[in-house]
Design an enzyme around this catalytic site. Structure first.
Site, PDB file in Angstrom:
ATOM      1  N   GLU A   1      13.012  -9.021   2.518  1.00 17.70           N
ATOM      2  CA  GLU A   1      12.141  -7.902   2.913  1.00 17.70           C
ATOM      3  C   GLU A   1      12.933  -6.601   2.729  1.00 17.70           C
ATOM      4  OE1 GLU A   1      10.861  -8.314   6.975  1.00 17.70           O
ATOM      5  OE2 GLU A   1      10.059  -6.266   7.057  1.00 17.70           O
TER       6      GLU A   1
ATOM      7  N   PRO B   1       0.787  -1.227   0.000  1.00 13.24           N
ATOM      8  CA  PRO B   1       0.000   0.000   0.000  1.00 13.24           C
ATOM      9  C   PRO B   1       0.827   1.290   0.000  1.00 13.24           C
ATOM     10  CG  PRO B   1      -0.888  -1.543   1.579  1.00 13.24           C
ATOM     11  CD  PRO B   1       0.359  -2.171   1.032  1.00 13.24           C
ATOM     12  N   ASN B   2       0.375   2.201  -0.829  1.00 10.77           N
ATOM     13  CA  ASN B   2       0.886   3.578  -0.923  1.00 10.77           C
ATOM     14  C   ASN B   2       2.244   3.705  -1.598  1.00 10.77           C
ATOM     15  OD1 ASN B   2      -1.345   4.969   0.340  1.00 10.77           O
ATOM     16  ND2 ASN B   2      -0.710   3.966   2.235  1.00 10.77           N
TER      17      ASN B   2
ATOM     18  N   ALA C   1       2.907  -0.442   4.915  1.00  4.36           N
ATOM     19  CA  ALA C   1       2.390  -0.473   6.289  1.00  4.36           C
ATOM     20  C   ALA C   1       1.884  -1.861   6.691  1.00  4.36           C
ATOM     21  CB  ALA C   1       1.269   0.556   6.431  1.00  4.36           C
TER      22      ALA C   1
ATOM     23  N   ASP D   1       1.363 -15.494   6.707  1.00  2.59           N
ATOM     24  CA  ASP D   1       0.913 -16.858   6.408  1.00  2.59           C
ATOM     25  C   ASP D   1       1.117 -17.196   4.930  1.00  2.59           C
ATOM     26  OD1 ASP D   1       0.197 -17.199   9.047  1.00  2.59           O
ATOM     27  OD2 ASP D   1      -1.951 -16.899   8.726  1.00  2.59           O
TER      28      ASP D   1
ATOM     29  N   ARG E   1       6.589   1.070  13.861  1.00  8.41           N
ATOM     30  CA  ARG E   1       7.231   0.564  12.643  1.00  8.41           C
ATOM     31  C   ARG E   1       8.393  -0.389  12.968  1.00  8.41           C
ATOM     32  NH1 ARG E   1       5.075   3.924   8.498  1.00  8.41           N
ATOM     33  NH2 ARG E   1       4.545   5.955   9.346  1.00  8.41           N
TER      34      ARG E   1
ATOM     35  N   ARG F   1      12.324   5.304  13.142  1.00  6.88           N
ATOM     36  CA  ARG F   1      11.031   5.993  13.044  1.00  6.88           C
ATOM     37  C   ARG F   1      10.129   5.619  14.224  1.00  6.88           C
ATOM     38  NH1 ARG F   1       8.871   5.415   7.078  1.00  6.88           N
ATOM     39  NH2 ARG F   1       7.562   7.127   7.831  1.00  6.88           N
TER      40      ARG F   1
ATOM     41  N   ARG G   1       5.183  12.406  -2.787  1.00  7.33           N
ATOM     42  CA  ARG G   1       5.007  13.004  -1.457  1.00  7.33           C
ATOM     43  C   ARG G   1       6.164  12.547  -0.581  1.00  7.33           C
ATOM     44  NH1 ARG G   1      -0.835  13.098  -1.385  1.00  7.33           N
ATOM     45  NH2 ARG G   1      -1.206  14.587  -3.041  1.00  7.33           N
TER      46      ARG G   1
ATOM     47  N   ASN H   1       8.371  -5.259  -0.358  1.00  7.19           N
ATOM     48  CA  ASN H   1       8.187  -4.110   0.522  1.00  7.19           C
ATOM     49  C   ASN H   1       6.682  -4.037   0.747  1.00  7.19           C
ATOM     50  OD1 ASN H   1       7.895  -1.732   1.874  1.00  7.19           O
ATOM     51  ND2 ASN H   1       9.192  -0.527   0.493  1.00  7.19           N
TER      52      ASN H   1
ATOM     53  N   HIS I   1       3.637  -4.086   9.290  1.00  6.11           N
ATOM     54  CA  HIS I   1       3.482  -3.949  10.743  1.00  6.11           C
ATOM     55  C   HIS I   1       2.136  -4.472  11.246  1.00  6.11           C
ATOM     56  CE1 HIS I   1       6.840  -1.448   9.764  1.00  6.11           C
ATOM     57  NE2 HIS I   1       6.082  -0.578   9.121  1.00  6.11           N
TER      58      HIS I   1
ATOM     59  N   HIS J   1      12.801  -2.251   3.006  1.00  8.45           N
ATOM     60  CA  HIS J   1      12.178  -0.978   3.367  1.00  8.45           C
ATOM     61  C   HIS J   1      13.077   0.151   2.897  1.00  8.45           C
ATOM     62  CE1 HIS J   1       9.133  -3.011   5.565  1.00  8.45           C
ATOM     63  NE2 HIS J   1      10.071  -3.755   6.101  1.00  8.45           N
ATOM     64  N   ILE J   2      12.465   1.125   2.286  1.00 12.11           N
ATOM     65  CA  ILE J   2      13.224   2.265   1.765  1.00 12.11           C
ATOM     66  C   ILE J   2      13.792   3.076   2.928  1.00 12.11           C
ATOM     67  CG2 ILE J   2      12.989   4.428   0.458  1.00 12.11           C
ATOM     68  CD1 ILE J   2      10.711   2.905  -1.112  1.00 12.11           C
ATOM     69  N   SER J   3      12.947   3.305   3.925  1.00 12.50           N
ATOM     70  CA  SER J   3      13.391   4.081   5.091  1.00 12.50           C
ATOM     71  C   SER J   3      13.925   3.136   6.163  1.00 12.50           C
ATOM     72  CB  SER J   3      12.210   4.884   5.652  1.00 12.50           C
ATOM     73  OG  SER J   3      11.190   4.016   6.123  1.00 12.50           O
TER      74      SER J   3
ATOM     75  N   TYR K   1      11.215   9.243   1.684  1.00 12.26           N
ATOM     76  CA  TYR K   1      11.267   8.171   0.686  1.00 12.26           C
ATOM     77  C   TYR K   1      12.042   8.543  -0.588  1.00 12.26           C
ATOM     78  CZ  TYR K   1       7.678   6.222   3.731  1.00 12.26           C
ATOM     79  OH  TYR K   1       7.002   5.735   4.815  1.00 12.26           O
TER      80      TYR K   1
HETATM   81  O1  CA2 Z   1      10.307   2.434   4.352  1.00  6.90           O
HETATM   82  C1  CA2 Z   1       9.524   1.709   3.716  1.00  6.90           C
HETATM   83  O2  CA2 Z   1       9.774   1.265   2.613  1.00  6.90           O
HETATM   84  C2  CA2 Z   1       8.136   1.405   4.298  1.00  6.90           C
HETATM   85  O3  CA2 Z   1       7.812   0.060   4.012  1.00  6.90           O
HETATM   86  C3  CA2 Z   1       7.181   2.347   3.601  1.00  6.90           C
HETATM   87  C4  CA2 Z   1       5.754   2.284   4.142  1.00  6.90           C
HETATM   88  C5  CA2 Z   1       5.751   2.449   5.659  1.00  6.90           C
HETATM   89  O4  CA2 Z   1       4.442   2.281   6.157  1.00  6.90           O
HETATM   90  C6  CA2 Z   1       6.673   1.450   6.323  1.00  6.90           C
HETATM   91  O5  CA2 Z   1       6.652   1.666   7.715  1.00  6.90           O
HETATM   92  C7  CA2 Z   1       8.082   1.606   5.807  1.00  6.90           C
HETATM   93  C8  CA2 Z   1       4.915   3.431   3.563  1.00  6.90           C
HETATM   94  C9  CA2 Z   1       4.875   3.461   2.082  1.00  6.90           C
HETATM   95  C10 CA2 Z   1       4.193   4.732   1.691  1.00  6.90           C
HETATM   96  O6  CA2 Z   1       5.003   5.373   0.745  1.00  6.90           O
HETATM   97  C11 CA2 Z   1       4.734   6.671   0.456  1.00  6.90           C
HETATM   98  C12 CA2 Z   1       5.626   7.279  -0.376  1.00  6.90           C
HETATM   99  C13 CA2 Z   1       5.449   8.580  -0.717  1.00  6.90           C
HETATM  100  C14 CA2 Z   1       4.350   9.287  -0.226  1.00  6.90           C
HETATM  101  C15 CA2 Z   1       3.448   8.663   0.593  1.00  6.90           C
HETATM  102  C16 CA2 Z   1       3.631   7.340   0.933  1.00  6.90           C
END
Ligand code: CA2
Length: 156
Positions: free
Chosen positions: A109, A21-22, A88, A98, A122, A118, A29, A85, A91, A111-113, A34
């Site tokens: 796995e 998601p997202n 959210a 499963d 997370r 954080r 954004r 990836n 978490h 994660h960009i951040s 990110y």
């Molecule tokens: O750091 C990551 O890659 C995450 O998986 C990104 C998820 C976040 O919920 C995880 O805790 C860490 C969020 C992805 C949303 O990405 C966006 C990018 C730009 C603008 C809005 C959301």
């Protein structure tokens, strides 16, 4: 005399790169968290790296948990490994855990951040227990490192 059988290496099933998601919002954004590259850039760079490594690769991004579960179930037959990836859902999702367990494929796995720098919610990942490894905080380079790791694992 019987013709010699051709010694072609068996066709390798593609590696699946899954984004949750997202992640379709990447580059649009929150660049301070990110970065400025889009999901299309991630896919382009992964395709270049996968070609260099000789790995076929497939991509899916979905904002829907069930779509990701369905694709992971199909991966058991269709793919050789998974880079994920889960956004959210990392978490929150026992369903993804499963599905990944049942797939019985090597999982990396990403994660960009750096999720450990954080908010505390997370810091826990439901999917880490099924992952061979976890890469966090290296930006989109993490996806390329994950492909390199899978290429090595699959060559064994
Ligand atoms: O750091 C990551 O890659 C995450 O998986 C990104 C998820 C976040 O919920 C995880 O805790 C860490 C969020 C992805 C949303 O990405 C966006 C990018 C730009 C603008 C809005 C959301």
């Amino acid at each position: 005399m019987a013709a010699k059988a051709a010694r072609r290496p068996p066709a390798r099933k593609p590696v699946l790169v899954l984004n949750g998601p997202n992640l379709n919002m990447l580059g649009k954004r929150q660049p301070e968290i990110y970065g400025r590259e889009t999901l299309a850039d991630v896919e382009k760079q992964c395709r270049v790296e996968a070609a260099r490594l000789g790995l076929p690769v497939e991509f899916l991004q979905s904002n829907h948990e069930g779509v990701l579960v369905d694709r992971i179930q199909a991966a058991r037959e269709q793919n050789s490994g998974i880079v994920i990836n889960a956004g959210a859902l990392t978490h929150t999702s026992v369903a993804l855990l499963d599905a990944l367990n049942a797939a019985e494929l090597p999982v990396i796995e990403v994660h960009i951040s750096n999720i450990y720098k954080r908010e505390s919610f997370r810091h826990h990942s439901y999917i880490s227990p099924v992952a061979v490894g976890v890469i966090a905080g290296l930006g989109i380079q993490g996806y390329l490192l994950a492909l390199q790791a899978l290429a090595r694992l699959l060559a064994r």
